[in-house]
Scaffold this active site. Structure first.
Site, PDB file in Angstrom:
ATOM      1  N   TYR A 135     -12.598  -1.354  -3.536  1.00 14.51           N
ATOM      2  CA  TYR A 135     -12.800  -1.599  -2.175  1.00 14.51           C
ATOM      3  C   TYR A 135     -14.539  -1.341  -2.231  1.00 14.51           C
ATOM      4  CZ  TYR A 135      -8.331  -1.941  -0.168  1.00 14.51           C
ATOM      5  OH  TYR A 135      -7.023  -2.328   0.101  1.00 14.51           O
ATOM      6  N   GLU A 159      -9.460 -10.163  -7.709  1.00 15.67           N
ATOM      7  CA  GLU A 159      -8.391  -8.817  -7.499  1.00 15.67           C
ATOM      8  C   GLU A 159      -7.268  -9.222  -8.510  1.00 15.67           C
ATOM      9  OE1 GLU A 159      -9.929  -8.630  -2.864  1.00 15.67           O
ATOM     10  OE2 GLU A 159      -7.853  -9.093  -3.206  1.00 15.67           O
ATOM     11  N   HIS A 180      -2.290  -5.396   1.528  1.00 19.77           N
ATOM     12  CA  HIS A 180      -3.475  -6.092   1.181  1.00 19.77           C
ATOM     13  C   HIS A 180      -3.356  -7.533   1.082  1.00 19.77           C
ATOM     14  CE1 HIS A 180      -7.341  -6.898  -0.478  1.00 19.77           C
ATOM     15  NE2 HIS A 180      -6.884  -7.501  -1.358  1.00 19.77           N
ATOM     16  N   ASN A 240      -2.100   0.246   6.659  1.00 15.10           N
ATOM     17  CA  ASN A 240      -1.498  -0.946   7.269  1.00 15.10           C
ATOM     18  C   ASN A 240      -0.608  -1.853   6.356  1.00 15.10           C
ATOM     19  OD1 ASN A 240      -3.711  -1.803   5.395  1.00 15.10           O
ATOM     20  ND2 ASN A 240      -4.759  -2.751   7.238  1.00 15.10           N
ATOM     21  N   LYS A 291       0.761  -1.244  -0.056  1.00 10.58           N
ATOM     22  CA  LYS A 291       0.075  -0.038   0.017  1.00 10.58           C
ATOM     23  C   LYS A 291       0.867   1.245   0.085  1.00 10.58           C
ATOM     24  CE  LYS A 291      -3.963  -2.179   2.131  1.00 10.58           C
ATOM     25  NZ  LYS A 291      -5.049  -2.013   3.361  1.00 10.58           N
TER      26      LYS A 291
END
Ligand code: UDP
Ligand code: MG
Length: 139
Positions: free
Chosen positions: A51, A128, A117, A114, A11
């Site tokens: 998302y 995905e 993913h 965080n 990320k």
């Protein structure tokens, strides 16, 4: 039988902090093979689509702006029991709750930023991976 494919993104926080190499090293040392990889940047439209499942959640708008705030590395990964083993390797969504040694414990800075993913099911791994890579781009 569990599938052999999962999908991940390093990320914007982890990419921007220069942690991509360290994270990929952990992933490879855990036995995952990289099947496809690219540095890319999500538009807010594309981040919103990725998302979509969280659209009604209070964190959705912030998540979409964060995920489109800088480059990411999208990767398809191969290993036996890929989805479950990768979720174990990355740790809990909230780094405060992530186990010692997990990627999120090591590199995440908040529940939003965080670091990484990981797909949550074999079906979502395929969806995905297809969001970023054509079949012929995967080895
Ligand atoms: N997220 C957030 N606040 C929350 C929960 C999640 O900002 O309270 C963000 C975080 O970046 C997370 C992503 O939304 O990784 C997707 O949430 P999910 O519950 O699917 O967590 P994950 O599957 O990534 O562990
Ligand atoms: Mg999830």
């Amino acid at each position: 039988m569990a599938g052999q494919t999962t999908f991940t993104m390093i990320k914007p926080d982890a990419f921007g902090a220069g942690n991509s190499g360290a994270i990929i090293k952990i992933i490879e040392e855990a036995g995952f093979k990289i099947s496809a990889a690219k540095v890319t940047k999500l538009s807010s439209e594309r981040a919103g689509q990725f998302y979509e499942v969280h659209k009604e959640r209070p964190f959705y708008n912030d998540l979409v702006s964060y995920m489109s705030s800088g480059p990411i590395i999208a990767m398809v990964l191969k290993k036996d029991n890929a989805v479950e083993d990768f979720r174990t390797l990355i740790g809990a969504t909230n780094p405060a709750e992530a186990a010692e040694g997990t990627i999120r414990k090591l590199f995440a800075t908040s529940i939003e930023a965080n670091a990484i993913h990981g797909s949550d099911s074999d079906d979502n791994a395929q969806i995905e991976a297809g969001f970023f890579f054509s079949r012929t781009e995967r080895f």
